[in-house]
Scaffold this active site. Structure first.
Site, PDB file in Angstrom:
ATOM      1  N   ARG A 116      51.640   4.370   7.885  1.00 47.20           N
ATOM      2  CA  ARG A 116      50.327   4.121   8.031  1.00 47.20           C
ATOM      3  C   ARG A 116      49.980   2.878   8.578  1.00 47.20           C
ATOM      4  O   ARG A 116      48.564   2.119   8.508  1.00 47.20           O
ATOM      5  CB  ARG A 116      49.651   3.934   6.368  1.00 47.20           C
ATOM      6  CG  ARG A 116      49.901   5.150   5.640  1.00 47.20           C
ATOM      7  CD  ARG A 116      49.154   5.286   4.150  1.00 47.20           C
ATOM      8  NE  ARG A 116      49.300   6.529   3.401  1.00 47.20           N
ATOM      9  CZ  ARG A 116      50.519   6.688   2.457  1.00 47.20           C
ATOM     10  NH1 ARG A 116      51.036   5.892   2.281  1.00 47.20           N
ATOM     11  NH2 ARG A 116      50.391   7.901   2.152  1.00 47.20           N
ATOM     12  N   LYS A 138      40.569   3.054  21.264  1.00 41.91           N
ATOM     13  CA  LYS A 138      40.538   4.424  21.138  1.00 41.91           C
ATOM     14  C   LYS A 138      42.306   4.746  21.381  1.00 41.91           C
ATOM     15  O   LYS A 138      42.650   4.412  22.287  1.00 41.91           O
ATOM     16  CB  LYS A 138      39.838   4.993  22.300  1.00 41.91           C
ATOM     17  CG  LYS A 138      38.289   5.127  21.718  1.00 41.91           C
ATOM     18  CD  LYS A 138      37.567   6.148  22.621  1.00 41.91           C
ATOM     19  CE  LYS A 138      35.999   6.553  22.293  1.00 41.91           C
ATOM     20  NZ  LYS A 138      35.423   7.229  23.309  1.00 41.91           N
ATOM     21  N   GLU A 180      36.850   4.160  36.783  1.00 38.77           N
ATOM     22  CA  GLU A 180      36.323   3.795  35.722  1.00 38.77           C
ATOM     23  C   GLU A 180      35.613   2.190  35.598  1.00 38.77           C
ATOM     24  O   GLU A 180      34.456   2.099  35.054  1.00 38.77           O
ATOM     25  CB  GLU A 180      37.424   3.484  34.401  1.00 38.77           C
ATOM     26  CG  GLU A 180      38.172   4.633  33.924  1.00 38.77           C
ATOM     27  CD  GLU A 180      37.109   5.721  33.084  1.00 38.77           C
ATOM     28  OE1 GLU A 180      36.020   5.131  32.711  1.00 38.77           O
ATOM     29  OE2 GLU A 180      37.478   6.744  32.935  1.00 38.77           O
ATOM     30  N   LYS A 218      32.915  -3.343  29.056  1.00 38.12           N
ATOM     31  CA  LYS A 218      33.370  -2.445  28.167  1.00 38.12           C
ATOM     32  C   LYS A 218      33.242  -3.050  26.538  1.00 38.12           C
ATOM     33  O   LYS A 218      32.849  -2.559  25.781  1.00 38.12           O
ATOM     34  CB  LYS A 218      34.796  -1.829  28.281  1.00 38.12           C
ATOM     35  CG  LYS A 218      35.273  -0.961  27.171  1.00 38.12           C
ATOM     36  CD  LYS A 218      36.357  -0.102  27.539  1.00 38.12           C
ATOM     37  CE  LYS A 218      36.691   1.066  26.456  1.00 38.12           C
ATOM     38  NZ  LYS A 218      37.926   1.829  26.663  1.00 38.12           N
ATOM     39  N   GLU A 228      31.566   4.650  17.993  1.00 35.61           N
ATOM     40  CA  GLU A 228      31.038   5.519  18.817  1.00 35.61           C
ATOM     41  C   GLU A 228      29.878   6.264  17.997  1.00 35.61           C
ATOM     42  O   GLU A 228      29.646   7.531  18.054  1.00 35.61           O
ATOM     43  CB  GLU A 228      31.945   6.307  19.483  1.00 35.61           C
ATOM     44  CG  GLU A 228      31.309   7.246  20.725  1.00 35.61           C
ATOM     45  CD  GLU A 228      32.556   7.872  21.644  1.00 35.61           C
ATOM     46  OE1 GLU A 228      32.631   7.289  22.659  1.00 35.61           O
ATOM     47  OE2 GLU A 228      33.036   8.850  20.891  1.00 35.61           O
ATOM     48  N   ARG A 232      28.027   3.529  22.143  1.00 34.22           N
ATOM     49  CA  ARG A 232      29.257   3.191  22.863  1.00 34.22           C
ATOM     50  C   ARG A 232      29.487   4.688  23.793  1.00 34.22           C
ATOM     51  O   ARG A 232      30.159   4.812  24.546  1.00 34.22           O
ATOM     52  CB  ARG A 232      30.330   3.456  21.700  1.00 34.22           C
ATOM     53  CG  ARG A 232      31.887   3.278  22.347  1.00 34.22           C
ATOM     54  CD  ARG A 232      32.902   2.807  21.558  1.00 34.22           C
ATOM     55  NE  ARG A 232      34.209   3.016  22.168  1.00 34.22           N
ATOM     56  CZ  ARG A 232      35.376   2.519  21.413  1.00 34.22           C
ATOM     57  NH1 ARG A 232      35.372   1.965  20.370  1.00 34.22           N
ATOM     58  NH2 ARG A 232      36.595   2.563  22.305  1.00 34.22           N
ATOM     59  N   ASN A 236      31.079   7.301  28.284  1.00 35.01           N
ATOM     60  CA  ASN A 236      31.452   8.522  28.556  1.00 35.01           C
ATOM     61  C   ASN A 236      30.677   9.232  29.815  1.00 35.01           C
ATOM     62  O   ASN A 236      30.726  10.329  30.115  1.00 35.01           O
ATOM     63  CB  ASN A 236      31.191   9.539  27.342  1.00 35.01           C
ATOM     64  CG  ASN A 236      31.929   9.405  26.362  1.00 35.01           C
ATOM     65  OD1 ASN A 236      33.255   9.285  26.440  1.00 35.01           O
ATOM     66  ND2 ASN A 236      31.747   9.057  25.049  1.00 35.01           N
ATOM     67  N   HIS A 239      32.093  11.889  31.923  1.00 36.52           N
ATOM     68  CA  HIS A 239      33.554  12.276  31.282  1.00 36.52           C
ATOM     69  C   HIS A 239      33.078  13.516  30.550  1.00 36.52           C
ATOM     70  O   HIS A 239      33.990  14.437  30.411  1.00 36.52           O
ATOM     71  CB  HIS A 239      33.628  11.353  30.099  1.00 36.52           C
ATOM     72  CG  HIS A 239      34.582  10.095  30.665  1.00 36.52           C
ATOM     73  ND1 HIS A 239      33.958   9.246  31.712  1.00 36.52           N
ATOM     74  CD2 HIS A 239      35.722   9.517  30.396  1.00 36.52           C
ATOM     75  CE1 HIS A 239      34.741   8.329  31.919  1.00 36.52           C
ATOM     76  NE2 HIS A 239      35.929   8.527  31.150  1.00 36.52           N
ATOM     77  N   HIS A 243      36.134  15.375  31.932  1.00 39.72           N
ATOM     78  CA  HIS A 243      37.321  15.702  31.265  1.00 39.72           C
ATOM     79  C   HIS A 243      37.529  17.112  31.120  1.00 39.72           C
ATOM     80  O   HIS A 243      38.412  17.581  31.381  1.00 39.72           O
ATOM     81  CB  HIS A 243      36.807  15.447  29.779  1.00 39.72           C
ATOM     82  CG  HIS A 243      37.524  14.119  29.576  1.00 39.72           C
ATOM     83  ND1 HIS A 243      36.960  13.660  28.208  1.00 39.72           N
ATOM     84  CD2 HIS A 243      38.205  13.035  30.043  1.00 39.72           C
ATOM     85  CE1 HIS A 243      37.554  12.172  28.165  1.00 39.72           C
ATOM     86  NE2 HIS A 243      38.125  12.131  29.181  1.00 39.72           N
ATOM     87  N   HIS A 260      43.155  11.419  36.390  1.00 40.83           N
ATOM     88  CA  HIS A 260      41.983  10.968  35.214  1.00 40.83           C
ATOM     89  C   HIS A 260      40.886  10.601  36.025  1.00 40.83           C
ATOM     90  O   HIS A 260      39.659  11.061  36.011  1.00 40.83           O
ATOM     91  CB  HIS A 260      42.116   9.942  34.204  1.00 40.83           C
ATOM     92  CG  HIS A 260      41.075   9.754  33.437  1.00 40.83           C
ATOM     93  ND1 HIS A 260      40.699  10.646  32.343  1.00 40.83           N
ATOM     94  CD2 HIS A 260      40.404   8.665  33.153  1.00 40.83           C
ATOM     95  CE1 HIS A 260      39.422  10.159  31.700  1.00 40.83           C
ATOM     96  NE2 HIS A 260      39.204   8.846  32.365  1.00 40.83           N
TER      97      HIS A 260
END
Length: 357
Positions: A116, A138, A180, A218, A228, A232, A236, A239, A243, A260
């Site tokens: 945890r 993330k 990016e 960022k 998000e 936020r 993207n 993306h 993606h 990427h």
């Protein structure tokens, strides 16, 4: 360079990173230290890192995973969890993720879920990791070809950015991270965008300040919306389609894998085209974005069969809601617009535009 404070972590830069790391270890006194590397960072980055690490009598174990996006899977996580268990890791252990975005994403997820939650530190060794993947909390892995479908938002204690690691990178990986940085300019800072697209060359000597500026951009966004829920999402841009393109190439054994940033570069041009149609981006700005991106990224062939697969993959994008595909588009360079609905015909038009460039 001054350190940057995020919501729950601190980002340190240059040689300051090692004194801050060793100070953290002395203060927190972990029961054991685990360093996650991939096959590349094991050979090219680990020796420099270990030579600067002061662990005194604390047990230090190195765990190695295969390199590449196709290994960012729950199976690899299971292997790392099992290794931690076998080595006797407990809740006072520290995990250090030394690698690019795949290592920091996966390692952060492993640390956030093992018992945890363990303390962890990201040490990004790629440009992509330094300006994006390792900052903001993330973490996660891919689900088959679907990017980042499994994960949590959970920051480690620190991000340590040592640009000397960039000297180990091949040029295509340097350029991948550059995508990016371009995105940061397009969504937040027109001046930064112009600075990036007017660079004579991309190398370590000019990157210090640019990396710092990207982390600031960022972090400013993430601090306002850590989970998000709204703002936020602007991170993207490029993306949604990027993606899906990356996933399409990832699941096709006959295609060479796209990095990427290479996929996001295509996504930014496509989504800039959609921004002209659905927002207020001008055609001149579209041309400026297309030329600016293609200055650093080669065009990639995307055939009609690829397009069909990409359109199907869009249904799995994490920004979608109530069955609708939501895009981040641009009203102008530096001014993004959230939650834009786009139809498939328009997406095909965008691919036609890219094809003719």
């Amino acid at each position: 360079m001054e350190s940057i404070t995020t919501k729950n972590a601190i980002v340190h830069f240059n040689m300051n990173v090692y004194s801050e790391l060793n100070k953290h270890i002395k203060l927190s006194n972990p029961s054991s230290i685990f360093i996650l590397v991939d096959t590349n960072t094991h050979d090219y980055c680990l020796p420099r890192f270990l030579s600067n690490l002061e662990s005194d009598d604390i047990l230090v174990e190195v765990m190695e995973m295969p390199e590449g996006e196709d290994h960012k899977t729950i199976d690899i996580c299971t292997g790392v969890w099992e290794a931690l268990s076998e080595y006797g890791a407990d809740r006072k252990s520290l995990l250090i993720n030394l690698g690019g975005g795949v290592v920091t994403d996966l390692g952060g997820f492993v640390a956030s879920t093992y018992m945890r939650g363990l303390d962890y530190i990201n040490v990004p060794t790629s440009l992509l990791g330094m300006v994006d993947a390792s900052v903001g909390g993330k973490t996660g892995v891919d689900l088959g070809p679907l990017k980042n479908q499994i994960g949590v938002i959970s920051e480690g204690s620190m991000v340590l950015i040592d640009p000397a690691f960039l000297e180990t990178l091949p040029q295509n990986h340097m350029v991948s991270g550059y995508a990016e940085m371009i995105k940061h300019g397009l969504i937040a800072d027109k001046g930064y965008w112009h600075m990036l697209t007017n660079l004579e060359k991309l190398d370590v000597t000019v990157l210090d300040k640019l990396i710092y500026d990207s982390v600031i951009i960022k972090n400013n966004v993430v601090m306002k919306d850590p989970h998000e829920k709204g703002l936020r999402k602007i991170l993207n841009f490029g993306h949604t389609l990027g993606h899906a393109i990356e996933s399409c190439f990832l699941q096709n054994a006959d295609k060479e894998l796209l990095l990427h940033g290479e996929a996001i570069a295509i996504g930014m041009i496509l989504e800039a085209y959609l921004s002209v149609k659905f927002c207020n981006l001008t055609k001149d700005e579209l041309t400026e974005i297309s030329d600016g991106v293609l200055k650093s990224f080669s065009k990639i062939e995307i055939n009609s069969q690829d397009r069909e697969i990409i359109l199907k993959l869009l249904k799995h994008d994490k920004k979608n809601s109530h069955g609708k595909i939501n895009f981040v588009l641009l009203d102008s360079i530096g001014k993004p617009k959230l939650d834009c609905e786009v139809d498939n015909n328009s997406i095909n038009e965008a691919f036609n535009y890219y094809e003719k460039l």
